[in-house]
Motif scaffolding. Structure first.
Motif, mmCIF file in Angstrom:
data_model
loop_
_atom_site.group_PDB
_atom_site.id
_atom_site.type_symbol
_atom_site.label_atom_id
_atom_site.label_comp_id
_atom_site.label_asym_id
_atom_site.label_seq_id
_atom_site.Cartn_x
_atom_site.Cartn_y
_atom_site.Cartn_z
ATOM 1 N N GLY A 42 -3.135 8.639 1.303
ATOM 2 C CA GLY A 42 -4.687 10.087 -0.817
ATOM 3 C C GLY A 42 -4.206 9.766 -2.251
ATOM 4 N N ASP A 43 -3.366 9.948 -2.652
ATOM 5 C CA ASP A 43 -4.078 9.891 -4.531
ATOM 6 C C ASP A 43 -2.742 8.776 -4.636
ATOM 7 N N ALA A 44 -2.561 7.896 -3.431
ATOM 8 C CA ALA A 44 -0.596 7.186 -3.932
ATOM 9 C C ALA A 44 -0.710 6.373 -5.181
ATOM 10 N N THR A 45 0.380 6.372 -5.573
ATOM 11 C CA THR A 45 1.514 5.399 -7.163
ATOM 12 C C THR A 45 1.863 4.963 -6.141
ATOM 13 N N VAL A 46 1.473 3.338 -7.225
ATOM 14 C CA VAL A 46 3.254 2.163 -7.115
ATOM 15 C C VAL A 46 3.902 2.217 -8.139
ATOM 16 N N ARG A 78 -1.613 4.230 -10.090
ATOM 17 C CA ARG A 78 -2.272 5.039 -9.114
ATOM 18 C C ARG A 78 -2.987 3.949 -8.419
ATOM 19 N N VAL A 79 -2.705 3.539 -7.573
ATOM 20 C CA VAL A 79 -3.209 2.755 -6.489
ATOM 21 C C VAL A 79 -5.093 2.491 -6.745
ATOM 22 N N ALA A 80 -5.690 3.256 -6.832
ATOM 23 C CA ALA A 80 -7.026 3.237 -7.447
ATOM 24 C C ALA A 80 -7.216 2.540 -8.578
ATOM 25 N N VAL A 85 3.825 -8.615 -16.765
ATOM 26 C CA VAL A 85 3.533 -8.204 -15.716
ATOM 27 C C VAL A 85 2.613 -8.067 -15.012
ATOM 28 N N ARG A 86 1.885 -7.507 -13.546
ATOM 29 C CA ARG A 86 0.238 -7.828 -13.163
ATOM 30 C C ARG A 86 0.505 -7.099 -12.046
ATOM 31 N N LEU A 87 -0.659 -6.259 -12.228
ATOM 32 C CA LEU A 87 -0.371 -5.656 -10.553
ATOM 33 C C LEU A 87 -1.686 -5.951 -10.723
ATOM 34 N N ARG A 88 -2.346 -6.345 -9.145
ATOM 35 C CA ARG A 88 -3.492 -5.943 -8.415
ATOM 36 C C ARG A 88 -3.882 -5.199 -6.793
ATOM 37 N N ALA A 89 -4.365 -4.538 -6.344
ATOM 38 C CA ALA A 89 -4.749 -4.659 -5.186
ATOM 39 C C ALA A 89 -6.646 -5.165 -4.788
ATOM 40 N N GLU A 90 -5.907 -5.399 -3.203
ATOM 41 C CA GLU A 90 -8.002 -5.901 -2.626
ATOM 42 C C GLU A 90 -7.037 -5.145 -1.781
ATOM 43 N N GLU A 91 -9.158 -4.370 -0.689
ATOM 44 C CA GLU A 91 -9.135 -4.146 0.335
ATOM 45 C C GLU A 91 -8.919 -4.412 1.751
ATOM 46 N N LEU A 92 -8.545 -4.792 3.098
ATOM 47 C CA LEU A 92 -8.253 -6.095 3.652
ATOM 48 C C LEU A 92 -8.970 -5.024 4.492
ATOM 49 N N THR A 93 -10.171 -6.750 5.669
ATOM 50 C CA THR A 93 -10.589 -5.646 6.286
ATOM 51 C C THR A 93 -9.879 -5.747 7.715
ATOM 52 N N LEU A 94 -9.008 -4.749 7.876
ATOM 53 C CA LEU A 94 -8.796 -4.351 9.128
ATOM 54 C C LEU A 94 -8.555 -3.445 10.141
ATOM 55 N N PRO A 95 -8.289 -3.215 11.420
ATOM 56 C CA PRO A 95 -8.720 -1.536 11.760
ATOM 57 C C PRO A 95 -8.582 -0.650 10.935
ATOM 58 N N TYR A 96 -7.123 -0.628 10.403
ATOM 59 C CA TYR A 96 -6.403 0.335 10.225
ATOM 60 C C TYR A 96 -6.930 0.216 8.651
ATOM 61 N N ARG A 97 -6.832 1.393 7.529
ATOM 62 C CA ARG A 97 -6.671 0.649 5.736
ATOM 63 C C ARG A 97 -5.595 0.498 5.272
ATOM 64 N N ALA A 98 -5.976 -0.975 4.997
ATOM 65 C CA ALA A 98 -4.302 -0.979 4.044
ATOM 66 C C ALA A 98 -5.418 -2.194 3.270
ATOM 67 N N LEU A 99 -4.263 -2.535 2.284
ATOM 68 C CA LEU A 99 -3.913 -3.362 0.628
ATOM 69 C C LEU A 99 -3.863 -3.696 0.920
ATOM 70 N N CYS A 122 8.139 0.789 -4.973
ATOM 71 C CA CYS A 122 8.175 2.121 -4.135
ATOM 72 C C CYS A 122 6.516 2.641 -4.078
ATOM 73 N N LEU A 123 6.242 2.892 -3.264
ATOM 74 C CA LEU A 123 4.659 3.129 -2.500
ATOM 75 C C LEU A 123 5.404 5.096 -2.324
ATOM 76 N N ASP A 124 4.943 6.161 -3.139
ATOM 77 C CA ASP A 124 5.156 7.467 -3.632
ATOM 78 C C ASP A 124 4.673 7.871 -1.979
ATOM 79 N N ALA A 125 2.984 7.110 -1.253
ATOM 80 C CA ALA A 125 3.128 8.382 -0.139
ATOM 81 C C ALA A 125 2.476 6.820 0.284
ATOM 82 N N GLY A 126 3.376 6.288 1.478
ATOM 83 C CA GLY A 126 2.188 5.444 2.316
ATOM 84 C C GLY A 126 3.020 4.494 2.832
#
Length: 476
Positions: free
Chosen positions: A72-76, A128-130, A174-188, A228-232
């Protein structure tokens, strides 16, 4: 970047282990500033100013990369933690009301000496992960320079000196970034970087004050991250699922290593530490308190600390408040608490499976898939078939092997001792069959033709191999 803060309870289960990382090697036994091992400080997770680091071969950043499965709309939520070294000098009061720096200031209960103290610092952010998928999010931070003075009074309340603490300015990001991976399941893939961006005064280089002692007050010491990931959930970097092994192996972690933290079975919290840990690390429940000694052994440290002379304890108490707490802990530890530190077996492998009316002979392991359940563990002296290294035999390739048997040595590739590789193809005589508490079997052997074999046998000094590392030869 959001302003949402993480409930303290989510990191509470990790805090004790994170504190151990923060203060790992902070002050070493015998806890005195004068001890040689306490003169070179700050060994773990030190991020120095970049200009100084590039000139002297130390790094100024940590990079954590790991795989997460947000929902969902998870937050790191991120918490960067480090020690800020503050330089403490000791000054003695003079009759004219001035103060002069001294190497020691003797008081009835302690001896105050110059020392670098560490103050805990935290940098917190929630994103937020988004937002992280849209681009890198940066959080710069700074800790200002400051100076504090603490009076030192005698029993009558008269000033006998003062302690001056000076802290240098620190800047970081502190620097953060996320990128979607090409996998059978949604993962970043989540990337988190902690960097020291503090300026370094080139005048220090010109004045010959370019040693590490000058850089440390401007460094992030024992730097590590809590995430910490609040959802996931996060994936384990040491034991990922089969479908994610490739992307996990491609993660580049520099100067730090992330592990799942908190309670077993949960994967929503990660500790990224400059010390390599296993997933779900924990402090031994028998430990009565922090000893601040790298790779500490509580029982030995408690006994040795209690045996220090009164003068040594006075100096340790004056070195650092945490050292003083260790001295007080050792002096006040009840015998029953000390006895708990003597040892504990945590991971005995439970033997399960259908009960069998016919168990194998003493010391012999079944060579098929049968698993025998015993009401009494094999190491319990109350059992009739207790393991006996001088009599036990095991099956190796269908051949009974025990004391007196001749075997051909075939050291496995998993062994870390390079010396064993020189024994490849050598014949040896089995001296004993040993069982460990995890159910493993080890063969104690002497190499045939070794002129020192008789001496080794008398002293009980053998070489040890596992059953799959030997081939039976004709028995003597």
């Amino acid at each position: 970047m959001t302003t949402t803060t993480l409930p303290a309870s989510r990191f509470a289960a990790v805090r004790q282990v994170a504190d151990a990382v923060l203060f790992e090697g902070y002050v070493l036994y015998p806890y005195r500033a004068s001890a040689a091992k306490n003169r070179l400080r700050w060994q773990f997770g030190v991020l120095v100013p970049p200009a100084w680091g590039s000139a002297h071969g130390e790094h100024c950043f940590q990079r954590t990369e790991l795989v997460m499965e947000p929902r969902g709309d998870a937050t790191v939520h991120v918490e960067a933690r480090f020690l800020h070294a503050q330089r403490r000098t000791v000054e003695e009061a003079r009759e004219d009301g001035t103060f002069a720096a001294v190497a020691e200031l003797h008081l009835p209960d302690r001896v105050l000496v110059p020392w670098d103290e560490g103050t805990e610092e935290r940098v917190e952010m929630s994103v937020r992960v988004a937002e992280l998928e849209a681009g890198e999010v940066c959080l710069p931070f700074a800790r200002p320079a400051r100076e504090e003075t603490e009076p030192v009074l005698d029993a009558a309340g008269r000033s006998v000196g003062r302690v001056v603490r000076r802290t240098e300015r620190i800047d970081g990001v502190v620097r953060l970034r996320a990128e979607e991976l090409t996998l059978p399941y949604r993962a970043l893939k989540l990337t988190a970087v902690v960097e020291n961006t503090s300026a370094w005064d080139p005048k220090a280089e010109a004045a010959g004050r370019a040693d590490r002692e000058e850089a440390i007050p401007r460094a992030l010491v024992a730097a590590h991250l809590l995430l910490c990931l609040d959802a996931g959930s996060f994936l384990s970097m040491t034991d990922p699922p089969e479908w994610a092994k490739g992307v996990v192996a491609a993660c580049a972690n520099q100067h730090t290593w992330p592990v799942l933290a908190g309670e077993n079975g949960r994967a929503d919290v990660v500790l990224s530490s400059p010390i390599i840990l296993e997933d779900h690390p924990a402090i031994a429940p028998e430990s009565a308190g922090a000893m601040y000694d790298a790779t500490e052994i509580d029982e030995i440290l408690a006994l040795r600390t209690a045996a220090l002379t009164d003068q040594e304890k006075r100096e340790a108490r004056g070195t650092d408040p945490r050292a003083a707490a260790v001295i007080d802990l050792a002096d006040s530890m009840p015998p029953e608490v000390l006895e708990r530190l003597h040892g504990a077996v945590r991971a005995l492998r439970e033997i399960t499976g259908p009960a069998s009316p016919t168990a194998p002979p003493p010391g012999e392991l079944p060579h098929d898939d049968t698993v025998f359940r015993q009401d009494t563990p094999w190491w319990d002296p109350a059992r009739d078939d207790t393991a006996d290294p001088s009599r036990d035999r095991i099956l190796v390739d269908g051949t009974p092997v025990g004391p007196g048997s001749r075997v051909l040595l075939r050291p496995g590739l998993r062994r870390s001792d390079a010396q064993d590789l020189f024994l490849q193809g050598c014949s040896a005589r089995v001296e004993a069959v040993l069982h460990d508490v995890d159910g493993g079997v080890h063969l104690a052997v002497t190499v045939e033709g070794d002129p020192g074999a008789d001496i080794r046998r008398e002293q009980g000094r053998f070489l040890y191999f596992q059953p799959d590392e030997v081939t039976p030869l004709e028995d003597a």
